[in-house]
Write a protein that holds these residues in place. Structure first.
Motif, PDB file in Angstrom:
ATOM      1  N   LEU A 187       0.909  -1.127  -0.142  1.00 38.55           N
ATOM      2  CA  LEU A 187      -0.093  -0.028  -0.055  1.00 38.55           C
ATOM      3  C   LEU A 187       0.861   1.320  -0.062  1.00 38.55           C
ATOM      4  CD1 LEU A 187      -2.665  -1.084   2.617  1.00 38.55           C
ATOM      5  CD2 LEU A 187      -3.027  -0.581  -0.027  1.00 38.55           C
ATOM      6  N   HIS A 188       1.878   1.266   0.616  1.00 36.28           N
ATOM      7  CA  HIS A 188       2.857   2.386   0.744  1.00 36.28           C
ATOM      8  C   HIS A 188       3.517   2.705  -0.817  1.00 36.28           C
ATOM      9  CE1 HIS A 188       5.389   5.361   2.660  1.00 36.28           C
ATOM     10  NE2 HIS A 188       6.427   4.900   1.764  1.00 36.28           N
ATOM     11  N   ASP A 189       3.891   1.450  -1.337  1.00 34.91           N
ATOM     12  CA  ASP A 189       4.191   1.615  -2.738  1.00 34.91           C
ATOM     13  C   ASP A 189       3.245   2.668  -3.647  1.00 34.91           C
ATOM     14  OD1 ASP A 189       6.502   0.501  -2.207  1.00 34.91           O
ATOM     15  OD2 ASP A 189       5.796  -1.586  -3.264  1.00 34.91           O
ATOM     16  N   ALA A 234       0.028   7.151   4.845  1.00 31.47           N
ATOM     17  CA  ALA A 234      -0.399   7.968   3.798  1.00 31.47           C
ATOM     18  C   ALA A 234      -1.648   7.241   3.288  1.00 31.47           C
ATOM     19  CB  ALA A 234       0.656   8.047   2.624  1.00 31.47           C
ATOM     20  N   TYR A 235      -2.104   6.039   3.727  1.00 30.67           N
ATOM     21  CA  TYR A 235      -3.320   5.363   3.072  1.00 30.67           C
ATOM     22  C   TYR A 235      -4.223   4.894   4.261  1.00 30.67           C
ATOM     23  CZ  TYR A 235      -0.430   1.644   4.937  1.00 30.67           C
ATOM     24  OH  TYR A 235       0.150   0.607   5.785  1.00 30.67           O
ATOM     25  N   ALA A 277      -8.370  -5.064   1.363  1.00 32.50           N
ATOM     26  CA  ALA A 277      -6.963  -5.121   1.785  1.00 32.50           C
ATOM     27  C   ALA A 277      -6.128  -5.720   0.682  1.00 32.50           C
ATOM     28  CB  ALA A 277      -6.846  -5.799   3.022  1.00 32.50           C
ATOM     29  N   VAL A 278      -6.060  -4.940  -0.431  1.00 34.94           N
ATOM     30  CA  VAL A 278      -5.421  -5.603  -1.663  1.00 34.94           C
ATOM     31  C   VAL A 278      -4.861  -4.352  -2.326  1.00 34.94           C
ATOM     32  CG1 VAL A 278      -7.500  -5.318  -2.906  1.00 34.94           C
ATOM     33  CG2 VAL A 278      -5.862  -6.678  -3.818  1.00 34.94           C
ATOM     34  N   ALA A 279      -3.546  -4.526  -2.948  1.00 34.63           N
ATOM     35  CA  ALA A 279      -2.934  -3.573  -3.470  1.00 34.63           C
ATOM     36  C   ALA A 279      -2.185  -3.894  -4.806  1.00 34.63           C
ATOM     37  CB  ALA A 279      -1.766  -3.017  -2.551  1.00 34.63           C
ATOM     38  N   THR A 280      -2.551  -5.273  -5.325  1.00 40.92           N
ATOM     39  CA  THR A 280      -1.716  -5.854  -6.346  1.00 40.92           C
ATOM     40  C   THR A 280      -2.157  -5.056  -7.876  1.00 40.92           C
ATOM     41  OG1 THR A 280      -3.607  -7.482  -6.241  1.00 40.92           O
ATOM     42  CG2 THR A 280      -1.601  -7.911  -5.592  1.00 40.92           C
ATOM     43  N   HIS A 281      -3.358  -4.458  -7.883  1.00 36.10           N
ATOM     44  CA  HIS A 281      -3.804  -3.469  -9.086  1.00 36.10           C
ATOM     45  C   HIS A 281      -3.117  -2.280  -9.033  1.00 36.10           C
ATOM     46  CE1 HIS A 281      -5.839  -1.486  -5.940  1.00 36.10           C
ATOM     47  NE2 HIS A 281      -6.632  -2.618  -5.607  1.00 36.10           N
ATOM     48  N   GLY A 282      -2.526  -1.768  -8.233  1.00 37.68           N
ATOM     49  CA  GLY A 282      -1.950  -0.746  -8.375  1.00 37.68           C
ATOM     50  C   GLY A 282      -2.532   0.617  -8.270  1.00 37.68           C
ATOM     51  N   ARG A 283      -3.734   0.499  -7.919  1.00 33.50           N
ATOM     52  CA  ARG A 283      -4.573   1.858  -7.659  1.00 33.50           C
ATOM     53  C   ARG A 283      -4.981   2.272  -6.365  1.00 33.50           C
ATOM     54  NH1 ARG A 283      -8.139  -1.480 -11.719  1.00 33.50           N
ATOM     55  NH2 ARG A 283      -9.222  -2.398  -9.712  1.00 33.50           N
TER      56      ARG A 283
END
Lengths: 118, 846
Positions: free
Chosen positions: B25-27, B533-534, B566-572
């Protein structure tokens, strides 16, 4: 009457703002109406409060009071019929309609005692 | 409607540990460093920037206040010349109201609201960024006038004709009018997005009646900004046009009326007091239950009181004008309304007292400031009721009594709760606790100094000392009171300095705070301290008003990713879009990332502001075009654009992305923006009818100079455009996009026809805009129509292009629905303008 009240969906939070919006419209109507009447056809000062301007302003105020009072009663009834979120919405709306009704009564009282345009 | 009834999104992602989720998520959400920090759109960072900048302006405003008190400390002082004194008092009021109070509270709301409602950011992050830059640049431009000794000097309310070019020939008034209008872009942008964020991005299950009270207060404040600021923006534009071009809106000889300025100013100015008070009261309603250790008594009563305050505050503006010669009956209406507003305020005070009475209050540092607030604000409210009475108002009008009342209401009603709130949330900002010792010294010095300054000022006013005079003779009976006020004001300054010192030192020396140090009930304390940040790794389902009291483990389970999204793989950058009433999930809102466009647009607008100040009109025109291009480029990177969300894929069971629906938050943002626009338009109509009916030298020609045929032709083109657009939007709702691009181009062409014909009507009318206010105000009305028609045409043209690029269509149908709102608004206002400017004068006559 009850069908109309049902159609108004009195448990919707939009009614939080309708009563006070009506109050605002009434307020602008009497303030603006008074200003326009004084500009177009100011009554003679000797007439005191017994002028057409006062009568018209009072008539508008009574109509507003009647409408707001009816909505207050409608919201109270709706509040009794529901629970939870819908009851909360109807109760708060009833309070706001009641305040708006009393707000018109209070702010309109000078119409009966003060001559216009002076 | 889509609803989500599950605890977490894809199982595959839940396998990841909390640290991995945090890193992922930080990315996506993390802030860049270096020069790229200027592109940050994150609400936490921008909220802090707003607050820090606000505190800097507070120090400037405070310094100016000290200069005023130094000048007034003794009779016959010549510490400052009258000219400089006028600049200092004007700028003190202006800086405190426009550059400190509102931005500071907006900054707090920007920081706090997403965290309280379980969201990851505000709904229009780039708008937050634009708002901040406009605020910063506008504030710098306005403050710079002090350095140049060209500051405005007509009072913070800029009454005409004192502020008009005849009596203020320098640039002072221009600095105020342009600088404040620039800053108001910031206020309005924050207002719009706070409304939409609160209504549409609350976490799952957070129905309206479970929302934290602070969010209710901010919702009311934001809506009041949206409706209340446009009258002043209109007034500022009209006055600047009068000063720069000579259009006589406020000049009696030209058919104008200086009282119109007072109406427009106070239509904004009185709600402004409540715009400042409501968020501060929101802080009080948040803190008192926490320190009393029990839920607030009468949640519904507070919602009732907030709503009443929000509305009634718009019906009081004339009580600032009781001495200008308004008929007695009209004064009585406003006197009554002014007394009515005490009712909701009193309800809140009783609610707070009852909560303290029934709870077990702990007198921690924030509570000290709350108690100070209760004492001072109740006193200010009582003098407010006194001032609502017309005969008393006449007696003390323009005296120091009014100054004292105003400070009791504003400092008591805003500053004390603000400091309480800052002390309360400091551990969240920094992860550290403030010093109780320094804080208590700061409070007592401020409290005693404040009352020593302003309680005494009531007596100075009752003894007849007028406000805004730079000096006074000895022997008037005011000497000792002024001296005591001035001495106390320095004690107050010492207290505030101590508080600020405590704030600054605690970042380095404060004790590390334990999690949720005050045992609060609201979601912001589920963040890490300081927050990421999120905000939240996963978004919980909330079914209570006190989530952290009812489930103390919630912060842990949220951080472990046991809840939704709780998912961040999509990059959005993603969060929930929920139903405004029930809190049921409707869609996934994807947010834009960091961007240069807000900064560039604000810089271009700053160039517009400075070039208008320096009368470099060609440069101003170029800068307007450049700003427009930046804003349009910004709007281009939306929806299905590669930089936004080209891939609409979501996890199984998740609702669609908002840009793939017909009801995303952009639609709501446009509606709220049009509400502000409508307020501006109604203010314009008020000005037109006011001058027509009241202005003593109003001159209207026997026949209207406007071609009715031309206006009707323009209106027909506009109406045809709306009809076609509605048909296309209906088709998109049904998943049909055949002929969409051609349709958009056709509508755009109709828009340009409307603009061309309206322009012809304007040019052929041969208006003498510098000779009569009648012609000048018609000019402004038609310019408004041209601007709206032109923008509608350009936006629709861009939609046609976006269809060609594949960013808009049946797969991404959202944007034409947003543009359609603009066209509908344009249609309604255009025909009203035709009726008001061209038809009514023909029917009624001059």
């Amino acid at each position: 009457m009850s069908i109309t009240m049902q159609r108004l969906n009195l448990t919707h939070p939009l009614h939080f703002v309708i009563g006070l919006t009506l109050w605002c419209i009434w307020f602008v109507a009497v303030y603006g109406g008074h200003a326009v009447a004084c500009s177009v056809a100011p009554p003679a000062p000797e007439q005191g409060v017994f002028t057409l301007v006062n009568v018209m302003l009072l008539a508008v105020s009574i109509a507003a009071i009647a409408l707001l009072a009816a909505l207050t009663v409608g919201c109270c009834r709706m509040a009794k019929r529901h629970e939870g979120r819908l009851r909360f919405n109807a109760t708060v709306s009833a309070g706001l309609y009641l305040f708006s009704t009393l707000g018109v009564v209070f702010a309109a009282m000078p119409i009966m005692g003060i001559p216009p345009c002076l | 409607m889509t609803t989500i009834n599950r605890e977490a999104t894809p199982e595959g992602d839940n396998i990841k540990g909390p640290n991995q989720l945090h890193n992922d998520l930080h990315d996506i959400w993390g802030n860049p460093r270096g020069l790229k920090a200027l592109t940050i759109v994150n609400h936490t960072t921008l909220g802090l920037r707003f607050m820090v900048t606000g505190m800097v302006f507070f120090l400037i405003g405070g310094l100016l206040a000290m200069l005023v008190r130094t000048q007034l400390a003794l009779p016959d002082q010549d510490f400052m010349s009258p000219d400089i004194y006028s600049q200092v008092t004007t700028m003190h009021g202006t800086v405190m109201m426009f550059l400190f109070a509102i931005p500071m509270l907006e900054g707090l709301a920007i920081y706090m609201i997403p965290k309280m409602i379980g969201a990851r950011d505000l709904v229009c992050p780039r708008l937050t960024s634009l708002g901040y830059w406009c605020y910063l640049f506008g504030g710098i431009i306005l403050s710079f006038s002090l350095v140049l000794e060209m500051a405005p000097d007509s009072g913070w309310f800029m009454y005409t004709p004192l502020s008009s070019s005849e009596y203020s020939p320098g640039l002072g008034s221009d600095f105020w009018l342009l600088g404040i209008t620039f800053v108001e872009i910031s206020a309005l942008s924050a207002g719009v997005e706070l409304v939409v964020s609160i209504l549409r991005t609350r976490t799952q299950g957070m129905a309206l009646h479970k929302m934290p009270l602070f969010a209710w207060y901010i919702l009311a404040m934001a809506l009041m900004i949206v409706v209340g600021f446009p009258p002043l923006i209109l007034g500022s534009i009209l006055l600047e046009l009068e000063r720069a071009v000579g259009m006589p809106f406020f000049e009696v000889a030209g058919g104008g009326d200086p009282i119109l300025w007072q109406h427009l100013f106070w239509l904004f100015g009185h709600p402004e007091v409540y715009i400042i008070f409501l968020p501060a009261a929101g802080i009080v309603s948040t803190l008192i239950p926490v320190f009393a250790g029990r839920p607030i008594v009468g949640y519904g009563w507070v919602v009732f009181a907030i709503t009443v305050t929000g509305f009634i505050s718009f019906g009081l503006w004339v009580h600032h004008m009781f001495t200008v010669g308004i008929p007695q009956l009209a004064q009585a209406f406003f006197s009554a309304a002014s007394m009515l507003v005490a009712v909701p305020t009193a309800i809140q005070v009783f609610v707070w007292l009852a909560t303290l009475w029934l709870g077990k209050p702990k007198m921690k540092l924030p509570m000290l400031w709350i108690v100070g607030f209760l004492i001072i604000f109740v006193c200010g409210g009582l003098t407010g009721v006194m001032l609502a009475l017309v005969p008393f108002n006449w007696q003390v009008h323009d005296t120091h009594f009014v100054v004292a009342h105003m400070h009791y209401v504003l400092v008591g009603g805003m500053f004390f709760p603000l400091i309480a709130g800052l002390y309360y949330w400091l551990p969240l900002f920094s992860g550290r606790m403030p010093s109780e010792t320094l804080g208590k010294w700061g409070f007592w010095l401020t409290f005693l100094g404040f009352n020593g300054t302003f309680l005494i000022m009531h007596w100075t006013g009752l003894l007849g000392m007028p406000r805004r005079v730079y000096s006074y003779e000895t022997g008037m009976g005011w000497d000792i009171f002024n001296l005591l006020s001035s001495m106390s004001s320095f004690i107050m300054s010492a207290g505030i300095a101590m508080v600020l010192l405590d704030f600054a030192l605690h970042f380095r020396f404060g004790k590390p705070a334990k999690h949720n140090p005050w045992n609060a009930d609201t979601l912001e304390w589920a963040n890490s301290m300081p927050p990421s940040a999120y905000n939240f790794v996963s978004l919980p389902k909330i079914e209570t008003r006190h989530p952290l009291w009812d489930d103390p483990n919630l912060p842990r389970t949220m951080a472990e990713g046991q809840h939704s999204l709780a998912v961040a793989t999509h990059g959005r950058r993603e969060m929930w879009g929920t139903d405004p009433l029930t809190g049921k999930v409707r869609e996934i809102i994807h947010l834009p990332g960091n961007s240069w466009w807000p900064l560039f647009a604000a810089m271009a607008l700053a160039v517009v502001c400075v070039s208008l100040l320096t009368r470099l009109y060609p440069l101003a025109g170029i800068a307007v075009v450049v700003a427009g291009l930046f804003l349009l480029r910004w709007s281009w990177e939306n929806g299905a654009h590669p930089k936004a969300a080209p891939d609409a894929e979501v996890a199984p069971g998740d609702p669609p992305l908002h840009s793939r629906t017909m009801d995303g938050p952009g639609l709501w943002a446009m509606s709220i923006t049009l509400l502000a626009n409508g307020s501006f338009f109604l203010s314009y109509l008020f000005g037109w009818f006011y001058l027509w009916t009241v202005s003593p030298e109003w001159r209207m020609p026997e026949t209207s100079p406007l071609s009715l045929v031309g206006l009707i032709l323009a209106g027909v083109a506009l109406t045809a455009g709306v009809v076609i657009l509605e048909k296309l939007v209906r088709g998109l709702r049904q998943g049909k996009d055949a002929g969409l691009a051609v349709g958009m181009y056709s509508i755009s062409a109709l828009g340009f026809v409307q603009v061309a014909v309206t322009l012809w009507v304007l040019l052929s009318a041969d208006l003498a805009v510098t000779e009569t206010s009648h012609d000048a105000i018609i000019m402004v009305g038609l310019a408004y129509a041209l601007l709206h028609g032109g923008l509608g045409a350009v936006l629709t043209l861009l939609q046609g292009l976006r269809v060609g690029y594949g960013f808009v269509g049946a797969h991404a149908p959202f944007e034409p629905a947003v543009v359609a709102q603009w066209w509908r608004y344009n249609l309604v206002t255009f025909w009203i303008l035709v009726g008001a400017l061209a038809v009514l004068p023909r029917v009624i006559g001059s």
